[in-house]
Design a protein around this motif. Structure first.
Motif, PDB file in Angstrom:
ATOM      1  N   PRO A 366       0.845  -1.197   0.000  1.00 55.73           N
ATOM      2  CA  PRO A 366       0.000   0.000   0.000  1.00 55.73           C
ATOM      3  C   PRO A 366       0.884   1.251   0.000  1.00 55.73           C
ATOM      4  O   PRO A 366       1.984   1.252   0.573  1.00 55.73           O
ATOM      5  N   ALA A 367       0.412   2.302  -0.649  1.00 53.63           N
ATOM      6  CA  ALA A 367       1.227   3.505  -0.813  1.00 53.63           C
ATOM      7  C   ALA A 367       1.734   4.044   0.520  1.00 53.63           C
ATOM      8  O   ALA A 367       2.897   4.460   0.637  1.00 53.63           O
ATOM      9  N   ALA A 368       0.874   4.023   1.541  1.00 59.07           N
ATOM     10  CA  ALA A 368       1.277   4.572   2.835  1.00 59.07           C
ATOM     11  C   ALA A 368       2.407   3.747   3.450  1.00 59.07           C
ATOM     12  O   ALA A 368       3.370   4.304   4.013  1.00 59.07           O
ATOM     13  N   VAL A 369       2.312   2.422   3.338  1.00 57.83           N
ATOM     14  CA  VAL A 369       3.357   1.551   3.880  1.00 57.83           C
ATOM     15  C   VAL A 369       4.651   1.741   3.091  1.00 57.83           C
ATOM     16  O   VAL A 369       5.741   1.868   3.665  1.00 57.83           O
ATOM     17  N   ARG A 370       4.513   1.773   1.767  1.00 54.27           N
ATOM     18  CA  ARG A 370       5.689   1.964   0.903  1.00 54.27           C
ATOM     19  C   ARG A 370       6.434   3.250   1.268  1.00 54.27           C
ATOM     20  O   ARG A 370       7.651   3.272   1.441  1.00 54.27           O
ATOM     21  N   ASP A 371       5.696   4.348   1.395  1.00 54.46           N
ATOM     22  CA  ASP A 371       6.325   5.644   1.664  1.00 54.46           C
ATOM     23  C   ASP A 371       6.935   5.698   3.060  1.00 54.46           C
ATOM     24  O   ASP A 371       7.975   6.331   3.278  1.00 54.46           O
ATOM     25  N   THR A 372       6.299   5.021   4.012  1.00 51.23           N
ATOM     26  CA  THR A 372       6.867   4.966   5.361  1.00 51.23           C
ATOM     27  C   THR A 372       8.201   4.228   5.357  1.00 51.23           C
ATOM     28  O   THR A 372       9.177   4.667   5.980  1.00 51.23           O
ATOM     29  N   LEU A 373       8.254   3.126   4.653  1.00 46.41           N
ATOM     30  CA  LEU A 373       9.501   2.366   4.569  1.00 46.41           C
ATOM     31  C   LEU A 373      10.575   3.143   3.807  1.00 46.41           C
ATOM     32  O   LEU A 373      11.767   3.015   4.101  1.00 46.41           O
ATOM     33  N   ALA A 374      10.143   3.942   2.831  1.00 48.36           N
ATOM     34  CA  ALA A 374      11.112   4.753   2.085  1.00 48.36           C
ATOM     35  C   ALA A 374      11.784   5.792   2.981  1.00 48.36           C
ATOM     36  O   ALA A 374      12.904   6.237   2.690  1.00 48.36           O
ATOM     37  N   ALA A 375      11.099   6.177   4.055  1.00 44.07           N
ATOM     38  CA  ALA A 375      11.657   7.161   4.994  1.00 44.07           C
ATOM     39  C   ALA A 375      12.292   6.489   6.207  1.00 44.07           C
ATOM     40  O   ALA A 375      12.642   7.167   7.179  1.00 44.07           O
ATOM     41  N   ASP A 376      12.462   5.173   6.164  1.00 39.21           N
ATOM     42  CA  ASP A 376      13.010   4.431   7.290  1.00 39.21           C
ATOM     43  C   ASP A 376      14.426   4.906   7.603  1.00 39.21           C
ATOM     44  O   ASP A 376      15.207   5.206   6.682  1.00 39.21           O
ATOM     45  N   PRO A 377      14.795   4.970   8.867  1.00 45.97           N
ATOM     46  CA  PRO A 377      16.156   5.397   9.206  1.00 45.97           C
ATOM     47  C   PRO A 377      17.231   4.363   8.892  1.00 45.97           C
ATOM     48  O   PRO A 377      18.416   4.702   8.834  1.00 45.97           O
ATOM     49  N   ASP A 378      16.828   3.114   8.676  1.00 48.44           N
ATOM     50  CA  ASP A 378      17.809   2.051   8.424  1.00 48.44           C
ATOM     51  C   ASP A 378      18.068   1.914   6.923  1.00 48.44           C
ATOM     52  O   ASP A 378      17.132   1.717   6.137  1.00 48.44           O
ATOM     53  N   ALA A 379      19.336   1.999   6.514  1.00 49.08           N
ATOM     54  CA  ALA A 379      19.684   1.957   5.083  1.00 49.08           C
ATOM     55  C   ALA A 379      19.287   0.638   4.434  1.00 49.08           C
ATOM     56  O   ALA A 379      18.917   0.611   3.251  1.00 49.08           O
ATOM     57  N   LYS A 380      19.334  -0.476   5.182  1.00 42.86           N
ATOM     58  CA  LYS A 380      18.979  -1.770   4.593  1.00 42.86           C
ATOM     59  C   LYS A 380      17.505  -1.816   4.225  1.00 42.86           C
ATOM     60  O   LYS A 380      17.121  -2.414   3.215  1.00 42.86           O
ATOM     61  N   VAL A 381      16.669  -1.206   5.026  1.00 41.70           N
ATOM     62  CA  VAL A 381      15.237  -1.157   4.724  1.00 41.70           C
ATOM     63  C   VAL A 381      14.994  -0.288   3.496  1.00 41.70           C
ATOM     64  O   VAL A 381      14.252  -0.663   2.583  1.00 41.70           O
ATOM     65  N   VAL A 382      15.611   0.869   3.461  1.00 45.13           N
ATOM     66  CA  VAL A 382      15.450   1.785   2.325  1.00 45.13           C
ATOM     67  C   VAL A 382      15.975   1.140   1.049  1.00 45.13           C
ATOM     68  O   VAL A 382      15.360   1.248  -0.022  1.00 45.13           O
ATOM     69  N   LYS A 383      17.088   0.459   1.150  1.00 44.81           N
ATOM     70  CA  LYS A 383      17.652  -0.238  -0.012  1.00 44.81           C
ATOM     71  C   LYS A 383      16.671  -1.278  -0.549  1.00 44.81           C
ATOM     72  O   LYS A 383      16.541  -1.466  -1.767  1.00 44.81           O
ATOM     73  N   SER A 384      15.961  -1.959   0.350  1.00 43.20           N
ATOM     74  CA  SER A 384      15.024  -3.000  -0.074  1.00 43.20           C
ATOM     75  C   SER A 384      13.793  -2.422  -0.767  1.00 43.20           C
ATOM     76  O   SER A 384      13.267  -3.014  -1.712  1.00 43.20           O
ATOM     77  N   VAL A 385      13.309  -1.271  -0.302  1.00 42.85           N
ATOM     78  CA  VAL A 385      12.080  -0.709  -0.851  1.00 42.85           C
ATOM     79  C   VAL A 385      12.335   0.196  -2.056  1.00 42.85           C
ATOM     80  O   VAL A 385      11.407   0.518  -2.803  1.00 42.85           O
TER      81      VAL A 385
END
Length: 505
Positions: A366-385
């Protein structure tokens, strides 16, 4: 091999008359490339097989030929390819069933829908390899079942591997009950063949004996292989297979560990097996009971835990514990792919970055979940999304600004990345070489980004094939000292038609 002509043969913009000309001069390599063209007409396919017989197989499997286009005497392999698809003439099967070349009969035996008289002849073929192919690939239980009593163990092993074999026959092969004793095995064949060693002597290096092969008349090694094939066959009755949970042969226990419908008692015994490979195969089995899965989640072997993480039915709380401990690569796990919207929300809100990284691998968030993960402080999470569709250019740029080289390549993989962003990523300092290869493949890459990609040895052939590369640059690359670059440039649809024509002798 002419790399430029091979590239040209794959060029989707090559004019039809130029395709005709290439067919006229084609050798085996060039014919193979031409056979893969999606726009090849039936007339061109016939002309191509007339010039180079060997290209008949890909043409037949590609649907470019019909039975009327093939001469089974001159082009037997193309004819067999048509028979394999059920598009050949029945009389061809009768012709090939008596062919003196064993490989022709073997290929025929693997074809579906053969006439009964052909099947009967092949089942009695004097070459055991032909009968093995029939036993392995027949789609008729009535053909497979009688071959379980064949005197050669290789035929029995093929029957044991075939999923159409009736369950009762599979059980008989597994347990060694109700069948006549086998008379031959591969070890016997090697022992008795020309140049064979003395019965108790060493194997010569050129006779290819399998490791641990033995035969004192009981065909022990081959019988073990028959049991393994039966245990690996999902059609074998689970109750018959379950008795092998304590067998001394770990190869048999590994085959059993992957069996669907494995009884709980057998699964729990295998969960304590001393061999890590057995436990890992069990951990991947989606039919294993939850108690066994939870035990395997505590296994000391990392491969066992990683295998359990790949199980599509692993409990989500177990998977969350495995996320950081199992060294799971950046991949979408089956259980994550099937997670419900509620589960996705819980995973995305986990305090554990390793869990958030798992759900960030999905591409339908979902767009809201996607965008939240894109702003995650952890680089590994951001790299995945970062490769997730729908991310705005502003968000992608912000992700790169925050995390730098860690996110450049994933951002380049995003299907919505703009030409301007891709150019920025290509010019990133410090350079990210892997990102250049992804940019060179990206359909939105612009000429400016592609020119940067040409500076990297591994990205250069990819960029040379990109249609956004300026035609004059593509033309220059035809003379590149790297043959893969020259071939890629010749396959580029942006190559001017006049240049294409000039390349053909």
């Amino acid at each position: 091999m002419n790399h430029v002509l091979n590239g040209l043969a794959a060029n989707p913009a090559l004019p039809p008359e130029s395709v005709d000309r290439l067919i006229e001069v084609a050798d085996a390599d060039l014919a193979g490339r031409l056979a893969g063209r999606e726009d090849l007409t039936r007339a061109q396919a016939v002309a191509l097989i007339t010039r180079v017989d060997d290209c008949g197989v890909p043409l037949a499997y590609g649907g470019r030929l019909t039975a009327a286009d093939v001469d089974p005497v001159r082009q037997p392999r193309a004819a067999l390819a048509l028979l394999d698809q059920g598009r050949g003439a029945p009389e061809w099967a009768r012709l090939f069933a008596v062919d003196p070349e064993v490989r022709i009969r073997e290929k025929l035996a693997a074809c579906p829908g053969l006439p009964p008289d052909v099947t009967e002849r092949l089942a009695a073929d004097p070459d055991v390899g032909v009968v093995v192919e029939l036993a392995l690939w027949t789609q008729e239980p009535g053909v497979a079942a009688p071959l379980a009593a064949h005197p050669h163990t290789e035929v029995r092993r093929a029957v044991a591997a075939n999923e159409v074999t009736p369950p009762a026959v599979l059980a008989a092969l597994l347990l060694g009950e109700g069948l006549p004793r086998a008379e031959r095995c591969p070890v016997c064949d090697r022992r008795d063949g020309p140049g064979a060693p003395e019965p108790d002597g060493p194997w010569p290096p050129d006779r290819d004996a399998p490791p641990g092969a033995s035969c004192d008349g009981s065909h022990a090694s081959a019988s073990h292989d028959v049991r393994w094939a039966a245990l690996a066959n999902p059609a074998t009755p689970a109750e018959a297979a379950a008795g092998f949970a304590g067998h001394p042969g770990h190869r048999l226990r590994r085959a059993l560990a992957a069996h669907p419908g494995l009884p709980v008692r057998a699964a729990r015994r295998l969960a304590a097996d001393p061999e890590p490979g057995v436990r890992a195969d069990l951990a991947r089995n989606p039919t294993v009971d939850e108690t066994s899965m939870r035990r395997l989640a505590e296994d000391e072997d990392v491969d066992v835990r990683r295998s359990l993480a790949l199980n599509p039915r692993v409990p989500l709380d177990v998977l969350a514990r495995l996320a950081g401990a199992a060294r799971i690569a950046s991949t979408l796990l089956p259980r994550i792919a099937s997670a419900s919207p509620e589960e996705v929300g819980l995973l995305a809100a986990s305090p554990d970055a390793a869990v958030r990284m798992l759900v960030a691998q999905r591409r339908d968030l979902p767009a809201a979940v996607r965008d939240t993960l894109a702003a995650d402080p952890d680089a590994k999470v951001v790299k995945s999304v970062a490769p997730h569709p729908g991310l705005s250019e502003e968000r992608l740029r912000a992700m790169v600004d925050r995390h730098g080289v860690h996110v450049v390549t994933p951002a380049a993989l995003n299907p919505d990345a703009s030409a301007a962003l891709l150019e920025t990523l290509a010019r990133h300092e410090p350079p990210v070489r892997k990102a250049l290869r992804e940019i060179a493949r990206h359909p939105r890459a612009c000429a400016a980004a592609l020119l940067v990609c040409l500076t990297d040895r591994r990205a250069r052939p990819l960029a040379a094939a990109h249609p956004a590369l300026p035609p004059h640059v593509v033309t220059e690359l035809l003379c590149d000292p790297d043959e893969s670059v020259a071939e890629a440039a010749a396959a580029n649809p942006s190559l001017p038609a006049t240049v294409m024509r000039s390349l053909i002798p």
